[in-house]
Design a protein around this motif. Structure first.
Motif, short mmCIF file in Angstrom:
data_model
loop_
_atom_site.label_atom_id
_atom_site.label_comp_id
_atom_site.label_asym_id
_atom_site.label_seq_id
_atom_site.Cartn_x
_atom_site.Cartn_y
_atom_site.Cartn_z
N PHE A 42 0.84 -1.20 0.00
CA PHE A 42 0.00 0.00 0.00
C PHE A 42 0.88 1.25 0.00
CE2 PHE A 42 -2.56 3.39 1.74
CZ PHE A 42 -3.83 3.17 1.21
N ALA A 43 1.92 1.25 0.83
CA ALA A 43 2.82 2.42 0.91
C ALA A 43 3.49 2.69 -0.43
CB ALA A 43 3.87 2.19 2.00
N ARG A 44 3.90 1.64 -1.12
CA ARG A 44 4.54 1.82 -2.43
C ARG A 44 3.57 2.46 -3.42
NH1 ARG A 44 6.28 -3.02 -2.96
NH2 ARG A 44 4.74 -3.84 -4.40
N LEU A 45 2.32 2.00 -3.42
CA LEU A 45 1.31 2.59 -4.30
C LEU A 45 1.05 4.05 -3.93
CD1 LEU A 45 -1.28 -0.33 -4.40
CD2 LEU A 45 0.28 0.33 -6.24
N LEU A 46 0.92 4.30 -2.63
CA LEU A 46 0.65 5.65 -2.15
C LEU A 46 1.81 6.59 -2.48
CD1 LEU A 46 -0.98 7.74 -0.58
CD2 LEU A 46 -0.06 6.76 1.54
N ASN A 47 3.02 6.13 -2.26
CA ASN A 47 4.19 6.98 -2.52
C ASN A 47 4.39 7.29 -4.00
OD1 ASN A 47 4.74 7.16 0.21
ND2 ASN A 47 6.16 5.44 0.19
N ALA A 48 3.82 6.46 -4.87
CA ALA A 48 3.94 6.71 -6.31
C ALA A 48 2.95 7.78 -6.78
CB ALA A 48 3.72 5.41 -7.08
N LEU A 49 1.99 8.13 -5.92
CA LEU A 49 0.98 9.13 -6.28
C LEU A 49 1.44 10.52 -5.83
CD1 LEU A 49 -2.23 7.23 -5.11
CD2 LEU A 49 -1.42 7.51 -7.46
N ASP A 50 1.34 11.50 -6.71
CA ASP A 50 1.61 12.86 -6.25
C ASP A 50 0.39 13.36 -5.49
OD1 ASP A 50 -0.24 14.11 -8.04
OD2 ASP A 50 1.29 14.27 -9.58
N ASP A 51 0.55 14.46 -4.80
CA ASP A 51 -0.53 14.96 -3.93
C ASP A 51 -1.81 15.24 -4.70
OD1 ASP A 51 1.25 14.71 -1.87
OD2 ASP A 51 1.57 16.87 -1.60
N ASN A 52 -1.71 15.75 -5.91
CA ASN A 52 -2.91 16.04 -6.70
C ASN A 52 -3.68 14.78 -7.06
OD1 ASN A 52 -2.51 18.83 -6.67
ND2 ASN A 52 -1.14 18.72 -8.43
N ALA A 53 -2.96 13.67 -7.23
CA ALA A 53 -3.60 12.40 -7.61
C ALA A 53 -4.44 11.81 -6.49
CB ALA A 53 -2.54 11.40 -8.06
N LEU A 54 -4.27 12.30 -5.27
CA LEU A 54 -5.03 11.76 -4.14
C LEU A 54 -6.51 12.09 -4.23
CD1 LEU A 54 -2.61 12.45 -1.14
CD2 LEU A 54 -2.72 10.46 -2.67
N THR A 55 -6.85 13.13 -4.99
CA THR A 55 -8.26 13.52 -5.11
C THR A 55 -9.02 12.70 -6.15
OG1 THR A 55 -7.73 15.25 -6.69
CG2 THR A 55 -7.76 15.88 -4.37
N ALA A 56 -8.32 11.89 -6.91
CA ALA A 56 -8.96 11.07 -7.94
C ALA A 56 -9.90 10.05 -7.30
CB ALA A 56 -7.91 10.35 -8.79
N PRO A 57 -10.89 9.59 -8.05
CA PRO A 57 -11.80 8.58 -7.50
C PRO A 57 -11.07 7.28 -7.19
CG PRO A 57 -12.64 9.49 -9.57
CD PRO A 57 -11.24 10.00 -9.41
N SER A 58 -11.57 6.57 -6.21
CA SER A 58 -11.07 5.24 -5.90
C SER A 58 -12.04 4.22 -6.49
CB SER A 58 -10.98 5.07 -4.38
OG SER A 58 -12.29 4.92 -3.83
N ARG A 59 -11.82 2.97 -6.19
CA ARG A 59 -12.75 1.93 -6.64
C ARG A 59 -13.95 1.80 -5.71
NH1 ARG A 59 -7.82 -1.45 -8.48
NH2 ARG A 59 -8.11 -1.44 -10.74
N VAL A 60 -13.97 2.55 -4.62
CA VAL A 60 -15.11 2.53 -3.70
C VAL A 60 -16.07 3.64 -4.12
CG1 VAL A 60 -15.85 2.77 -1.30
CG2 VAL A 60 -13.65 1.68 -1.83
N SER A 61 -17.28 3.29 -4.39
CA SER A 61 -18.28 4.25 -4.85
C SER A 61 -18.41 5.41 -3.87
CB SER A 61 -19.63 3.56 -5.03
OG SER A 61 -20.60 4.49 -5.44
N GLY A 62 -18.25 6.64 -4.37
CA GLY A 62 -18.39 7.83 -3.56
C GLY A 62 -17.15 8.23 -2.78
N TRP A 63 -16.09 7.45 -2.88
CA TRP A 63 -14.85 7.74 -2.17
C TRP A 63 -13.75 8.12 -3.13
CZ3 TRP A 63 -13.23 3.92 2.27
CH2 TRP A 63 -14.10 4.07 3.36
N SER A 64 -12.98 9.14 -2.76
CA SER A 64 -11.75 9.46 -3.47
C SER A 64 -10.63 8.60 -2.88
CB SER A 64 -11.40 10.94 -3.28
OG SER A 64 -11.03 11.18 -1.93
N ARG A 65 -9.46 8.69 -3.47
CA ARG A 65 -8.31 7.99 -2.88
C ARG A 65 -8.04 8.51 -1.47
NH1 ARG A 65 -4.70 8.50 -8.35
NH2 ARG A 65 -5.22 6.45 -9.22
N ARG A 66 -8.33 9.78 -1.24
CA ARG A 66 -8.14 10.37 0.09
C ARG A 66 -8.97 9.62 1.13
NH1 ARG A 66 -6.73 15.02 1.47
NH2 ARG A 66 -5.35 16.25 0.18
#
Length: 193
Positions: A42-66
């Protein structure tokens, strides 16, 4: 357990000294390994994301990556409370209620990116410390999940293993089920059937 593995563990303990924390002999070693591997994944995936990418949608309906990251951090803290309960015998519920858990995640998703990343990192360290402080007997101490289900502290490790790996997938940052440990995948499939 092989003699060479035992010797390697004893050598490591000698190098690290008496102040280091170790898992109790009766700790659920396989599930702990899955948690620690999943946390690194999980940490490796998270660390590969820049801060702006955290606001993108996740696979959970209604949830962002944040939201997923906040959930992972607060879930670790909730399991810390159960571990403390097992260690002290004083009841420490996971959360006051489902609504409180949901509100915590919603608020956590608004944290600045640096704080959100710190929540993940610090909660993981805290959880490992709590688990390493459990004695053999405390691993079998009774606690309750959010829905009131009675479990032992030992079962909290499976809850975390399942959650951290599924959250890595739900982060929608490149995780695939083929990356999951084979034994964990089989256990997840058993739960689905």
């Amino acid at each position: 357990m092989s003699t060479s593995l035992d010797a390697a563990r004893e050598a490591l303990r000698a190098r690290q000294g008496s102040g280091a924390r170790y898992d109790a002999p009766a700790a659920p070693a396989t599930e702990l390994a899955w948690v620690r591997l999943g946390t690194a994944y999980f940490a490796r995936l998270l660390n590969a994301l820049d801060d702006n990418a955290l606001t993108a949608p996740s696979r959970v309906s209604g949830w962002s990556r944040r939201h997923v990251i906040a959930h992972v951090g607060y879930h670790a803290r909730a399991l810390c409370r159960l571990s403390e309960w097992a260690r002290t015998g004083i009841e420490h519920p996971m959360y006051p209620s489902i609504a409180a858990r949901d509100a915590e995640i919603t608020l956590g998703a608004t944290l600045p990116a640096r704080a959100l990343r710190s929540l993940f990192n610090h909660s993981e360290v805290h959880l490992n410390v709590e688990w390493r402080d459990l004695s053999d007997a405390q691993w079998d101490a009774p606690v309750r999940t959010l829905d009131g289900t009675g479990i032992t502290a030992r079962e909290t490790v499976w809850l975390r293993a399942r959650d951290i790996w599924l959250s890595a997938y739900n982060l929608d940052a490149g995780a695939v089920f083929a990356d999951f440990p084979v034994g964990l995948r089989a256990r997840l499939e058993d739960e689905q059937s």
